[in-house]
Write a protein that holds these residues in place. Structure first.
Motif, PDB file in Angstrom:
ATOM      1  N   THR A   1      -4.338 -14.668 -12.348  1.00  0.00           N
ATOM      2  CA  THR A   1      -2.767 -14.638 -12.361  1.00  0.00           C
ATOM      3  C   THR A   1      -2.037 -14.608 -11.201  1.00  0.00           C
ATOM      4  N   ARG A   2      -2.985 -14.494 -10.220  1.00  0.00           N
ATOM      5  CA  ARG A   2      -2.364 -14.380  -8.833  1.00  0.00           C
ATOM      6  C   ARG A   2      -0.979 -13.507  -8.660  1.00  0.00           C
ATOM      7  N   VAL A   3      -1.106 -12.417  -9.423  1.00  0.00           N
ATOM      8  CA  VAL A   3      -0.136 -11.377  -9.324  1.00  0.00           C
ATOM      9  C   VAL A   3      -0.494 -10.366  -8.191  1.00  0.00           C
ATOM     10  N   LYS A   4       0.341 -10.007  -7.319  1.00  0.00           N
ATOM     11  CA  LYS A   4       0.204  -9.353  -6.146  1.00  0.00           C
ATOM     12  C   LYS A   4       0.458  -7.881  -6.204  1.00  0.00           C
ATOM     13  N   THR A   5       0.921  -7.202  -7.418  1.00  0.00           N
ATOM     14  CA  THR A   5       0.889  -5.632  -7.602  1.00  0.00           C
ATOM     15  C   THR A   5       0.239  -5.491  -8.779  1.00  0.00           C
ATOM     16  N   LEU A   6      -0.508  -4.257  -8.716  1.00  0.00           N
ATOM     17  CA  LEU A   6      -1.258  -3.807 -10.004  1.00  0.00           C
ATOM     18  C   LEU A   6      -0.726  -2.534 -10.215  1.00  0.00           C
ATOM     19  N   LEU A   7      -0.417  -2.224 -11.549  1.00  0.00           N
ATOM     20  CA  LEU A   7       0.152  -0.760 -11.917  1.00  0.00           C
ATOM     21  C   LEU A   7      -1.085  -0.047 -12.790  1.00  0.00           C
ATOM     22  N   LEU A   8      -1.495   0.960 -12.384  1.00  0.00           N
ATOM     23  CA  LEU A   8      -2.224   1.857 -13.221  1.00  0.00           C
ATOM     24  C   LEU A   8      -1.701   2.725 -14.121  1.00  0.00           C
ATOM     25  N   ALA A   9      -2.062   2.786 -15.174  1.00  0.00           N
ATOM     26  CA  ALA A   9      -1.267   3.450 -16.359  1.00  0.00           C
ATOM     27  C   ALA A   9      -2.142   4.208 -17.423  1.00  0.00           C
ATOM     28  N   GLY A  10      -1.616   5.486 -17.677  1.00  0.00           N
ATOM     29  CA  GLY A  10      -2.475   6.109 -18.965  1.00  0.00           C
ATOM     30  C   GLY A  10      -3.299   7.134 -18.209  1.00  0.00           C
ATOM     31  N   GLY A  11      -3.647   8.192 -19.118  1.00  0.00           N
ATOM     32  CA  GLY A  11      -4.417   9.143 -18.790  1.00  0.00           C
ATOM     33  C   GLY A  11      -5.861   9.121 -17.792  1.00  0.00           C
ATOM     34  N   VAL A  12      -6.427   7.925 -17.970  1.00  0.00           N
ATOM     35  CA  VAL A  12      -7.590   7.722 -17.097  1.00  0.00           C
ATOM     36  C   VAL A  12      -6.984   7.283 -15.781  1.00  0.00           C
ATOM     37  N   ALA A  13      -6.007   6.762 -15.619  1.00  0.00           N
ATOM     38  CA  ALA A  13      -5.450   6.421 -14.257  1.00  0.00           C
ATOM     39  C   ALA A  13      -5.345   7.563 -13.353  1.00  0.00           C
TER      40      ALA A  13
ATOM     41  N   TYR B   1       0.098   3.812  -8.665  1.00  0.00           N
ATOM     42  CA  TYR B   1      -0.270   4.611  -9.641  1.00  0.00           C
ATOM     43  C   TYR B   1       0.789   5.825  -9.781  1.00  0.00           C
ATOM     44  N   PRO B   2       0.946   6.312 -10.959  1.00  0.00           N
ATOM     45  CA  PRO B   2       1.815   7.521 -10.955  1.00  0.00           C
ATOM     46  C   PRO B   2       0.981   8.784 -10.450  1.00  0.00           C
ATOM     47  N   SER B   3       1.893   9.806 -10.147  1.00  0.00           N
ATOM     48  CA  SER B   3       1.372  11.083  -9.709  1.00  0.00           C
ATOM     49  C   SER B   3       0.551  11.429 -11.424  1.00  0.00           C
ATOM     50  N   PRO B   4      -0.609  12.301 -10.909  1.00  0.00           N
ATOM     51  CA  PRO B   4      -1.538  12.631 -11.933  1.00  0.00           C
ATOM     52  C   PRO B   4      -0.735  13.280 -13.306  1.00  0.00           C
ATOM     53  N   ILE B   5       0.345  14.008 -13.086  1.00  0.00           N
ATOM     54  CA  ILE B   5       1.141  14.775 -14.174  1.00  0.00           C
ATOM     55  C   ILE B   5       1.706  13.641 -15.073  1.00  0.00           C
ATOM     56  N   PHE B   6       2.231  12.366 -14.433  1.00  0.00           N
ATOM     57  CA  PHE B   6       2.802  11.373 -15.145  1.00  0.00           C
ATOM     58  C   PHE B   6       1.892  10.546 -15.618  1.00  0.00           C
ATOM     59  N   CYS B   7       0.605  10.681 -15.454  1.00  0.00           N
ATOM     60  CA  CYS B   7      -0.495   9.680 -16.007  1.00  0.00           C
ATOM     61  C   CYS B   7      -0.704  10.156 -17.405  1.00  0.00           C
ATOM     62  N   THR B   8      -0.850  11.540 -17.640  1.00  0.00           N
ATOM     63  CA  THR B   8      -1.288  11.817 -19.043  1.00  0.00           C
ATOM     64  C   THR B   8       0.011  12.005 -19.614  1.00  0.00           C
TER      65      THR B   8
END
Ligand code: KG4
Ligand code: ZN
Length: 342
Positions: free
Chosen positions: A268-280, A302-309
């Motif tokens: 995709t050549r996208v320049k930003t990856l967002l991690l999301a979800g509990g395993v993030a 990626y979000p702070s751990p509290i905002f991942c779950t």
């Protein structure tokens, strides 16, 4: 609320899709005024996983106090809200219904709009809470207990699923292996903890990559490989090192997630990856991606751990962007347990 503040957007976000009853008050999409999470983990732990009937009952008990506490901590009343956002799917039907019916009743009584939130979308939006300057197009790797998706995110509300799991989700596989190892529920954090004492090279578990170029995932075979290794050892009367198994399996899961994310970035050549979800919240996943993406000049968020779950803040954040578009739900909003992202 004071006259001068009337242009402010105040969203109450509510999450009850699985085993967390959570509510948050968010001002203008960035200022988290309160965030309350009532977790049922200790209740479900003795069963080794979430028991749906118990989850719904617990939500019913905690829903009202959690919402009231969120409003109290934000020093607001229902009348100060611009809208109430609530998860309507995917998730456990009984759990979702507690949130949807409660939010509907409160919004109707307070005379404010109701916003229906897709839980998967909210996990991705958790990134916008702490990083408002994100520029489209974005790529998202959503890894939770029920989902593993690679998503091209081109504008608010515009998603293309590039790949998804064909069987178990990454979190589900971690949970199942952890249960077999006797590590308890939820398994991901336990695997992470005990893996610190283990050797990630001790076992070479398979990395399921599927057909060349595929962005789909498959974790079921990887999970079975661990279970087979444990069973064979048991039959031989051998005891294997739990930390070594945990570290090697965590490494295998992270390797697959990272390789697929890199492939999606290349395509995709996208320049930003967002991690999301509990395993993030997983440290090895974050650190490996951080390292690999930096080499390629791609930004990892990626979000702070509290905002991942699961949490109410991510529901309020997604709700804010729906509010800006005037995207409100009808009073007939219902729970949709199998809701997809697109
Ligand atoms: O997003 P989430 O809270 O709920 C779903 O929407 O499914 O994700 C829960 C999953 C569980 O499988 C849990 O074991 C996993 O996230 N998890 C982790 C970590 N924290 C939570 N997996 C690996 N490492 C962690 N630190
Ligand atoms: Zn979730």
């Amino acid at each position: 609320m004071m006259e001068s503040q009337k242009s402010n957007v105040v969203i109450l976000g509510i999450e009850t899709s699985c085993d967390e009853t959570s509510a948050a008050v968010l001002l203008n999409g960035r200022d988290l005024r309160s965030h309350v999470i009532s977790s049922q983990i200790t209740t479900h732990q003795k069963y080794g996983g979430v028991v749906p009937e118990i989850a719904s009952r617990e939500h019913s008990l905690h829903f009202q106090p959690v919402v009231q506490q969120a409003l109290n901590e934000a020093k607001l009343t229902f009348r100060d809200l611009s809208a109430i956002a609530v998860t309507y799917g995917p998730g456990l039907v009984g759990s979702l219904l507690v949130g949807v019916s409660g939010a509907k009743a409160m919004a109707y009584a307070a005379g404010v709009p109701l916003i229906g939130i897709n839980h998967l979308e909210a996990h991705i939006y958790a990134n916008f809470l702490e990083h408002q300057d994100l520029k489209f197009p974005l790529l998202a790797l959503l890894v939770s207990g029920g989902h593993t998706h690679l998503i091209l995110f081109e504008a608010h509300g515009q998603y293309t699923v590039l790949g998804h799991t064909r069987d178990d989700a990454a979190g589900e596989a971690l949970d199942k292996v952890a249960r077999t190892l006797g590590l308890g529920y939820p398994g991901g954090p336990q695997i992470q903890r005990i893996a610190q004492e283990g050797d990630a090279q001790a076992f070479n578990f398979p990395r399921a990559m599927l057909e060349p170029g595929s962005l789909d995932f498959s974790f079921s075979g990887m999970k079975s490989a661990v279970l087979n290794t444990l069973n064979s050892a048991r039959m031989r009367g051998e005891t294997l090192s739990v930390p070594d198994i945990a570290a090697s399996f965590q490494q295998a899961v992270v390797d697959v997630l990272v390789r697929k994310a890199l492939l999606a970035i290349k395509e995709t050549r996208v320049k930003t990856l967002l991690l999301a979800g509990g395993v993030a919240a997983n440290r090895l996943l974050r650190e490996t991606l951080d390292h690999k993406l930096a080499e390629k000049g791609v930004c990892l968020v990626y979000p702070s751990p509290i905002f991942c779950t699961d949490n109410g803040a991510m529901i309020a954040t997604a709700g804010y962007y729906h509010y800006l578009k005037g995207d409100f739900a009808p009073w007939t909003l219902n729970a949709v347990p199998g809701l997809g992202l697109v």
